[in-house]
Design a protein around this motif. Sequence first.
Motif, PDB file in Angstrom:
ATOM      1  N   ASP A   7      -4.147   3.591   4.316  1.00  0.00           N
ATOM      2  CA  ASP A   7      -5.755   3.112   3.067  1.00  0.00           C
ATOM      3  C   ASP A   7      -6.273   4.934   2.677  1.00  0.00           C
ATOM      4  OD1 ASP A   7      -5.901   3.807   6.142  1.00  0.00           O
ATOM      5  OD2 ASP A   7      -7.000   2.793   6.329  1.00  0.00           O
TER       6      ASP A   7
ATOM      7  N   ASN B 165      -5.400  -0.695   8.208  1.00  0.00           N
ATOM      8  CA  ASN B 165      -5.937  -0.578   6.762  1.00  0.00           C
ATOM      9  C   ASN B 165      -7.246  -1.279   6.680  1.00  0.00           C
ATOM     10  OD1 ASN B 165      -6.661  -1.166   3.768  1.00  0.00           O
ATOM     11  ND2 ASN B 165      -4.350  -1.042   3.226  1.00  0.00           N
TER      12      ASN B 165
ATOM     13  N   HIS C 200      -0.210  -8.944  -1.898  1.00  0.00           N
ATOM     14  CA  HIS C 200      -0.871  -7.160  -1.888  1.00  0.00           C
ATOM     15  C   HIS C 200       0.447  -6.291  -1.810  1.00  0.00           C
ATOM     16  CE1 HIS C 200      -4.322  -8.047   0.222  1.00  0.00           C
ATOM     17  NE2 HIS C 200      -3.929  -8.774   1.626  1.00  0.00           N
TER      18      HIS C 200
ATOM     19  N   TYR D 250       0.561  -1.158  -0.179  1.00  0.00           N
ATOM     20  CA  TYR D 250       0.022   0.136   0.131  1.00  0.00           C
ATOM     21  C   TYR D 250       0.814   1.266  -0.558  1.00  0.00           C
ATOM     22  CZ  TYR D 250      -4.450  -2.193  -0.355  1.00  0.00           C
ATOM     23  OH  TYR D 250      -5.515  -3.074   0.103  1.00  0.00           O
TER      24      TYR D 250
END
Length: 448
Positions: free
Chosen positions: A428, A404, A212, A108
């Motif tokens: 996020d 998240n 991810h 992320y």
Amino acid sequence: MWSNANPFLKVLMLSLWLTGTLLNLSAQSDELNLEKYWKYRGRFLGNGTEENPGFISVGMGPGKSMPMSGHHPERSCRDDWWMQNSGCTLSDGKGKLKWGDGTIHMGYYLATLATHYALISREGGDTRSINYELDMALEAVIRLDTVAETVFGLPPRRNGFFVRDDVPQSFYLAQDGKTLRFPGHECVHSNFSCGEMQITGGDFVSQDQVIHLLFGLAFAVELVPDEAKDFRGNSLKEKAIEIVHTMVNYLSEENWRIRDPLGNPAPNRWGGDVVGFSWMLSKAGAELTGRSENAYQSGKSRLFGSRVWDLLILSFGQQRDDNQAMALELAAITAQWPMARMSRRAEDASMEVFALAQSVFHGQSPVAPVTREGIQVILNSAPDTGPCFNTPGCEAGPGWKGGNRWIKPLYSEQGNPYNVYYNWNGLDYMLLYNLYHLVYLKDIPYEN
């Protein structure tokens, strides 16, 4: 005069007034959320004070450019239950830094950096700082891969088998060995430094960590301009593509069963069996590297992986949230579904960010039930002070209590039930805002 006006004119004027008011409120909301984004970014990077210690130390070397999941300024380094039961070195002082599922947060982080890069570049801004930060993040992923074999007493090797973090126990200290790297925090909890690392303990590569990471790398492949170079003068985009190939090729060559360098298999509870997502991982790898899909597919992925995927989608609403997130990430990368289906599934799972991701990857416009207004409401709800759960002064409401919200929306809504209390890194929110700006605010300045 107004009382004598034509009724039709009254309705028209009222409609125009309401439209103008709503547009003005929407514009104000966009301005506030842009301001909030830069607050979150400043909070993430830190400024060397106890009030803002940050969540990362950018650069090269063990632990560097690895985003932590969270920190808690009041946790006792000696009495913390999680430190005691994870084999961490216990010491006096307080203020705990936590690296957990490090490569998930790295995915992320990469996605946020690449979207940030794209927005700065689109406006003709100075990209040198974000170029460096992205380069160091990619170097960190390579470092995690290279160092993994050394845990088993073997020479370093880059082959797709990686550790989840390489943060040493002393990382809370700066290079002088005395100054706190993150002021107000005096101990580290990480996979690398707490207890003996082993394949049975969830310390290494796994199905979820790969997916991810792949999601974050996809943004670097799709959005970072060709002329962007690393510190060696090589293409950042090609560096990201090489990492994708190394990871997916490792899984394919291992026939979708993760093993350590000594041949010991990772248990399924730690994502050791990858066959369930193998078909889609092969497709995503091919999409991002430009290789033929046959480069990664095998008989096992075609025969079993495709069937497991079909079953997962048939039961999508009953799947665990982490399975839903992984499925949506891979579907966004490959445009596996039409946008209408992606939007519906993403909204049903409270993971709207993945519809925006597919829009950015493939140039498709989002459709209801994922709407600009709905995304704006989510952004508006984020606290100015960042996501958190049960830490001093925490102001987070529902939706921002977890590490998240796109992977664990229920934890973000309610907080987790395991007494895991942290100030979270806020990636996020930052990713959602950047995607919102890329998709909906193409004519509005990004830099504050």
